[in-house]
Design an enzyme around this catalytic site. Structure first.
Site, mmCIF file in Angstrom:
data_model
loop_
_atom_site.group_PDB
_atom_site.id
_atom_site.type_symbol
_atom_site.label_atom_id
_atom_site.label_comp_id
_atom_site.label_asym_id
_atom_site.label_seq_id
_atom_site.Cartn_x
_atom_site.Cartn_y
_atom_site.Cartn_z
ATOM 1 C CG HIS A 64 -2.254 -0.867 0.929
ATOM 2 N ND1 HIS A 64 -2.902 -1.692 1.956
ATOM 3 C CD2 HIS A 64 -2.997 -1.489 -0.255
ATOM 4 C CE1 HIS A 64 -3.774 -2.371 1.593
ATOM 5 N NE2 HIS A 64 -3.679 -2.223 0.076
ATOM 6 C CG ASP A 66 -0.706 3.896 3.704
ATOM 7 O OD1 ASP A 66 -0.691 2.833 3.157
ATOM 8 O OD2 ASP A 66 -0.941 4.010 5.154
ATOM 9 C CG HIS A 139 -3.732 -4.996 5.509
ATOM 10 N ND1 HIS A 139 -4.786 -4.271 6.213
ATOM 11 C CD2 HIS A 139 -3.135 -4.173 4.514
ATOM 12 C CE1 HIS A 139 -4.793 -3.133 5.601
ATOM 13 N NE2 HIS A 139 -3.750 -2.925 4.541
ATOM 14 C CG HIS A 268 -1.441 2.578 10.166
ATOM 15 N ND1 HIS A 268 -2.635 2.043 10.073
ATOM 16 C CD2 HIS A 268 -0.639 2.576 9.052
ATOM 17 C CE1 HIS A 268 -2.978 2.323 8.804
ATOM 18 N NE2 HIS A 268 -1.597 2.444 8.083
#
Length: 319
Positions: A64, A66, A139, A268
């Site tokens: 991902h 980020d 995830h 996070h």
């Protein structure tokens, strides 16, 4: 070991927090390792004493953006800063071509060897002072946590062995204490064989995104520090109807309490959580939810804050 958080926001940056990046710093303070590299990480580094020349390796937890969009820029800046020593980047195999093509397409030349290693094949990565292994997480895409374990921390001469083998005190001991190879009675002696740790090795786990903290059960027990996401609180999940592959502060705290984790660091955080006490929801709601389920040393990571893991086993913010 020390931890320095370069970004603690989930998904998008805020005025107070950048996206994911965490520096793991050797106890000696000489070298460091980067876990994840969200966009803007290289700019965050300018506000720290860390030098990109002292960076030993980069570890990316999952694909991902980020967690990885800052990687090409950081590599380019490393080259322009004069770095010449090879750099290993452990990251998902699907990102290898993305990194290389980005550098080629932007006409970026690196004056150092870039070694891209697939995280999927990683068994154990080692430097002289640390071993890094992985733990599989859960995830929306494959995600891992990285387990940093010290090797022979703060080594001292094994005097009992030296005396037992009749190796005389003096210059030989001095050479062995440096880990050098010496000759004694016609035999080669490796200095590392005569060094022993002066304290137990520290173990720090830095996780990628994860919605099942229980997957860490085997590695978390006995760990000194667990760094884990707490993207939401239970109230938000109940209102939105899902975690989207993330954990709540309560879930992580309950797991850490059951596993006996001494130091729990939450990071996070969803961009909805505010640092300004006049705005809601405030980041303290994350802290309060975790404290309701966890009795150990709790830390909510802050951007650009450095934390030191002391000999007493407690992780505390450095001045």
């Amino acid at each position: 070991m020390d931890l320095l958080f370069l970004g603690t926001s989930a998904g998008v940056p805020t005025k107070a927090r950048n996206v994911s990046a965490t520096a793991v710093i050797e106890a000696s303070g000489s070298h460091w390792y980067l876990v994840d590299c969200g966009e803007g990480t290289q700019h965050r580094l300018l506000h720290t004493p860390l030098s990109i020349r002292d960076l030993r390796a980069i570890f990316i937890t999952h694909v991902h953006g980020d967690h990885c969009f800052g990687l090409p820029g950081l590599l380019a800046s490393a080259g322009m800063s004069g770095r010449t020593q090879p750099l290993e980047v452990i990251l998902p195999a699907v990102l290898h071509d993305w990194v290389r093509q980005g550098l080629v397409a932007s006409d970026t030349f690196l004056p150092f060897e870039l070694r891209l290693l697939p995280v999927e094949a990683l068994i154990a990565w080692r430097s002289e002072t640390l071993q890094v292994t992985t733990v599989q997480l859960s995830h929306r895409v494959p995600s891992v946590g990285f387990v940093f374990t010290e090797i022979n921390p703060e080594p001292r001469l094994d005097i009992q062995r030296l005396d037992a083998e009749g190796i005389p005190r003096g210059p030989l001991w001095g050479e062995l204490a440096k880990g050098l190879t010496v000759t004694f009675n016609g035999q080669l002696l490796n200095g590392n064989d005569y060094l022993r740790p002066s304290r137990p090795p520290q173990r720090v786990i830095v996780c990628g995104d994860n919605d099942k903290p229980a997957l860490l059960a085997a590695v978390a027990r006995g760990a000194d520090v667990l760094v884990h996401e707490a993207t939401f609180t239970q109230a938000v999940v109940e209102r939105t109807g899902g975690t989207f592959g993330h954990s709540t502060a309560a879930e992580v705290a309950r797991f850490a309490e059951a596993a006996g984790v001494r130091n729990l660091v939450l990071t996070h955080f969803s961009a909805r959580y505010q640092n300004d006490p006049r705005r809601s929801p405030h980041i303290d709601t994350v802290r309060d939810e975790a404290l309701a389920h966890y009795s150990g040393q709790l830390t909510l990571a802050q951007d650009l804050q450095r934390y030191h893991l002391g000999r007493n086993g407690l992780l505390e913010a450095s001045a």
